[in-house]
Design a protein around this motif. Structure first.
Motif, PDB file in Angstrom:
ATOM      1  N   PHE A   1     -27.719  -6.522  61.612  1.00  0.00           N
ATOM      2  CA  PHE A   1     -28.452  -6.307  60.375  1.00  0.00           C
ATOM      3  C   PHE A   1     -29.795  -5.660  60.688  1.00  0.00           C
ATOM      4  O   PHE A   1     -30.572  -6.172  61.490  1.00  0.00           O
ATOM      5  CB  PHE A   1     -28.663  -7.634  59.645  1.00  0.00           C
ATOM      6  N   ILE A   2     -30.066  -4.512  60.063  1.00  0.00           N
ATOM      7  CA  ILE A   2     -31.309  -3.783  60.267  1.00  0.00           C
ATOM      8  C   ILE A   2     -32.112  -3.858  58.973  1.00  0.00           C
ATOM      9  O   ILE A   2     -31.770  -3.184  57.992  1.00  0.00           O
ATOM     10  CB  ILE A   2     -31.057  -2.321  60.657  1.00  0.00           C
ATOM     11  N   PRO A   3     -33.142  -4.672  58.912  1.00  0.00           N
ATOM     12  CA  PRO A   3     -33.924  -4.770  57.671  1.00  0.00           C
ATOM     13  C   PRO A   3     -34.846  -3.578  57.518  1.00  0.00           C
ATOM     14  O   PRO A   3     -35.453  -3.091  58.481  1.00  0.00           O
ATOM     15  CB  PRO A   3     -34.720  -6.062  57.864  1.00  0.00           C
ATOM     16  N   LEU A   4     -34.949  -3.084  56.295  1.00  0.00           N
ATOM     17  CA  LEU A   4     -35.865  -1.997  55.952  1.00  0.00           C
ATOM     18  C   LEU A   4     -35.663  -0.791  56.867  1.00  0.00           C
ATOM     19  O   LEU A   4     -36.604  -0.253  57.459  1.00  0.00           O
ATOM     20  CB  LEU A   4     -37.312  -2.472  56.013  1.00  0.00           C
TER      21      LEU A   4
ATOM     22  N   GLU B   1     -30.350  -1.495  46.192  1.00  0.00           N
ATOM     23  CA  GLU B   1     -31.658  -2.051  46.535  1.00  0.00           C
ATOM     24  C   GLU B   1     -32.299  -1.113  47.558  1.00  0.00           C
ATOM     25  O   GLU B   1     -32.150  -1.270  48.758  1.00  0.00           O
ATOM     26  CB  GLU B   1     -31.526  -3.460  47.102  1.00  0.00           C
ATOM     27  N   LEU B   2     -33.006  -0.142  47.059  1.00  0.00           N
ATOM     28  CA  LEU B   2     -33.609   0.870  47.910  1.00  0.00           C
ATOM     29  C   LEU B   2     -34.993   1.227  47.392  1.00  0.00           C
ATOM     30  O   LEU B   2     -35.365   0.886  46.272  1.00  0.00           O
ATOM     31  CB  LEU B   2     -32.724   2.115  47.996  1.00  0.00           C
ATOM     32  N   GLU B   3     -35.734   1.917  48.221  1.00  0.00           N
ATOM     33  CA  GLU B   3     -37.075   2.355  47.878  1.00  0.00           C
ATOM     34  C   GLU B   3     -37.332   3.696  48.549  1.00  0.00           C
ATOM     35  O   GLU B   3     -36.990   3.896  49.721  1.00  0.00           O
ATOM     36  CB  GLU B   3     -38.112   1.330  48.336  1.00  0.00           C
TER      37      GLU B   3
ATOM     38  N   TYR C   1     -41.045   4.751  45.044  1.00  0.00           N
ATOM     39  CA  TYR C   1     -40.187   4.649  43.861  1.00  0.00           C
ATOM     40  C   TYR C   1     -39.037   3.705  44.188  1.00  0.00           C
ATOM     41  O   TYR C   1     -38.335   3.897  45.190  1.00  0.00           O
ATOM     42  CB  TYR C   1     -39.632   6.022  43.462  1.00  0.00           C
ATOM     43  N   ILE C   2     -38.855   2.690  43.351  1.00  0.00           N
ATOM     44  CA  ILE C   2     -37.697   1.816  43.471  1.00  0.00           C
ATOM     45  C   ILE C   2     -36.628   2.285  42.477  1.00  0.00           C
ATOM     46  O   ILE C   2     -36.836   3.230  41.722  1.00  0.00           O
ATOM     47  CB  ILE C   2     -38.088   0.342  43.236  1.00  0.00           C
ATOM     48  N   THR C   3     -35.477   1.626  42.487  1.00  0.00           N
ATOM     49  CA  THR C   3     -34.348   2.094  41.685  1.00  0.00           C
ATOM     50  C   THR C   3     -34.668   2.111  40.190  1.00  0.00           C
ATOM     51  O   THR C   3     -34.205   2.995  39.467  1.00  0.00           O
ATOM     52  CB  THR C   3     -33.131   1.204  41.938  1.00  0.00           C
ATOM     53  N   SER C   4     -35.460   1.165  39.723  1.00  0.00           N
ATOM     54  CA  SER C   4     -35.806   1.139  38.303  1.00  0.00           C
ATOM     55  C   SER C   4     -36.744   2.264  37.901  1.00  0.00           C
ATOM     56  O   SER C   4     -36.926   2.531  36.714  1.00  0.00           O
ATOM     57  CB  SER C   4     -36.433  -0.213  37.945  1.00  0.00           C
ATOM     58  N   GLU C   5     -37.346   2.936  38.862  1.00  0.00           N
ATOM     59  CA  GLU C   5     -38.263   4.040  38.588  1.00  0.00           C
ATOM     60  C   GLU C   5     -37.629   5.405  38.825  1.00  0.00           C
ATOM     61  O   GLU C   5     -38.324   6.420  38.793  1.00  0.00           O
ATOM     62  CB  GLU C   5     -39.522   3.889  39.450  1.00  0.00           C
ATOM     63  N   ILE C   6     -36.310   5.433  39.081  1.00  0.00           N
ATOM     64  CA  ILE C   6     -35.580   6.686  39.255  1.00  0.00           C
ATOM     65  C   ILE C   6     -34.756   6.915  38.001  1.00  0.00           C
ATOM     66  O   ILE C   6     -33.844   6.140  37.691  1.00  0.00           O
ATOM     67  CB  ILE C   6     -34.680   6.636  40.506  1.00  0.00           C
ATOM     68  N   LEU C   7     -35.072   7.950  37.249  1.00  0.00           N
ATOM     69  CA  LEU C   7     -34.428   8.247  35.969  1.00  0.00           C
ATOM     70  C   LEU C   7     -33.330   9.278  36.191  1.00  0.00           C
ATOM     71  O   LEU C   7     -33.590  10.389  36.669  1.00  0.00           O
ATOM     72  CB  LEU C   7     -35.453   8.765  34.958  1.00  0.00           C
ATOM     73  N   TRP C   8     -32.102   8.912  35.829  1.00  0.00           N
ATOM     74  CA  TRP C   8     -30.963   9.819  35.977  1.00  0.00           C
ATOM     75  C   TRP C   8     -30.817  10.654  34.699  1.00  0.00           C
ATOM     76  O   TRP C   8     -30.719  10.113  33.607  1.00  0.00           O
ATOM     77  CB  TRP C   8     -29.697   9.018  36.242  1.00  0.00           C
TER      78      TRP C   8
END
Length: 422
Positions: A251-254, A300-302, A324-331
């Motif tokens: 497991f590689i965090p971040l 879960e990305l940034e 920018y997190i996923t909620s701040e990326i507008l498709w």
């Protein structure tokens, strides 16, 4: 004995019930927080519900705290950088304390010299030559220390030539005072002129968008500079921060993955006079190759963006960051234009800097769009190529038949000539 075993069984059952009721039953000491992803799935579901933690905040500050640092002596080896990194209130406190301590220290030594020589016992005696004239106590010694180190020299308290130890102390205090002045003034100057303040006028759009550009799916965000003095040699880069698990189970965090924003084409070098839209083409090398609109909120990305350049006014390197997190990326959105042509100049409207508008964008991932395009082009290309191949085969067969017929005719003619000769 039976009662003892029965009581033991009851206690074991109670402890098992308590363990089942507890939210976490697996305890792995000395395990990092990010490694909890390796735990069973029921715990992973609980962890997945938690809010996404930013690696870099919107103002550019890294949301990482260093704990359990045992080698604290390393901070003292680079004391200058340590003082510059301190907050202003601590820096000012240290600035005042350093000067006050040095003045008190040398003032105490001047008083000791006068006391040991007996100058205190001959105050007002015109026949006695003291080490320092008009020094009659610790307060006057402290004032003389301030005058010596700050090179004020009011002229009331002066050192005489009959005190060699005082002359040596005067030289030592003058040299050490110069070193203290250079160190503390330099520290304050560097802290005041830090390029971090210049980064406050470099702005990033609140949201990033994903839409079509030139027939390709692209991830875009906008950057701008509020000052008239430009950033020289400005460059932009982006990183994807996302935890991953290798094929071997590590497991590689971040984990940090580079996002290409024009490195190979030179588009990452910016002439940042007006706001620019930075574009990342989602292709096979992109980490967003298999991400669709429906899958994006589940990730879960940034995305961390870093703008670097040299301040034109001071020549110092400046760096501004945002994320920018996923909620701040507008498709399916694009940025509203902010640049207009006025009478003889271009005007930038920063009121619309963060605004976006919706546009027609497919909800499929870039990989699915590429597969659909290849399937749509496959029948046409296959039919044309197959027909060309069939024509080529027919032409070769006809040529071979013609060649065989010609050979047979030539053979018959040769036989007839031989028979005639015979």
């Amino acid at each position: 004995v039976c009662l003892f075993f029965m009581a033991a069984n009851v206690l074991e059952e109670d402890s098992m019930e308590q363990d089942i009721e507890s939210p976490v039953t697996i305890h792995q000491p000395k395990l990092p927080k990010q490694a909890r992803e390796d735990l069973p799935k029921n715990i992973n579901k609980e962890c997945a519900k938690r809010k996404i933690q930013r690696y870099v905040r919107k103002d550019g500050k890294c949301n990482v705290h260093h704990g359990n640092v045992r080698e604290t002596y390393r901070y003292l080896t680079d004391i200058f950088t340590t003082l510059v990194d301190l907050k202003w209130r601590f820096n000012l406190l240290i600035f005042v304390m350093v000067y006050t301590v040095t003045w008190l220290f040398f003032g105490m030594i001047w008083w000791l010299i006068a006391y040991m020589r007996g100058d205190m016992d001959h105050i007002g005696d015109s026949t006695w030559t003291p080490c320092v004239s008009n020094l009659n106590g610790f307060v006057s010694a402290f004032l003389f220390s301030i005058e010596t180190e700050t090179t004020i020299g009011y002229g009331y308290r002066v050192i005489t030539d009959k005190c060699p130890e005082g002359i040596i102390l005067l030289l030592v205090q003058s040299v050490l005072g110069s070193i203290v002045n250079a160190f503390m003034v330099g520290c304050m100057f560097v802290k005041i002129s830090q390029p971090k303040k210049r980064a406050e006028t470099l702005v990033f759009s609140t949201n990033a968008v994903i839409s079509m550009r030139d027939g390709k799916l692209c991830l875009m965000f906008r950057v701008g500079d509020l000052r008239n003095s430009h950033i020289v040699e400005a460059s932009i880069r982006a990183k994807l921060i996302k935890s991953k698990q290798t094929k071997e189970g590590e497991f590689i965090p971040l984990n940090q993955t580079d996002i290409n924003v024009g490195y190979y084409t030179g588009d990452d070098r910016l002439f940042l006079v007006s706001p620019l839209i930075i574009s990342h083409e989602i292709n096979q090398q992109s980490p967003f190759w298999e991400i669709s609109k429906a899958q994006l909120p589940k990730e879960e990305l940034e995305i961390v963006v870093i703008l670097e350049g040299m301040v034109e006014a001071t020549g110092m390197t400046c760096q501004a960051r945002s994320s920018y997190i996923t909620s701040e990326i507008l498709w399916g959105y694009r940025f509203t234009p902010v640049l207009t042509l006025e009478d003889g100049f271009y005007e930038v409207d920063y009121n619309s800097f963060h605004e976006t508008y919706e546009t027609n964008t497919p909800v499929y991932s870039a990989k699915e769009l590429a597969e659909m395009a290849s399937r749509a082009e496959l029948p046409l290309t296959w039919s044309v190529s197959s027909k060309l191949d069939q024509h080529a085969e027919l032409e070769t067969e006809e040529e071979e038949k013609n060649q065989e017929d010609q050979n047979e005719r030539n053979g018959d003619v040769a036989n007839l000539e031989n028979e005639s000769k015979v």
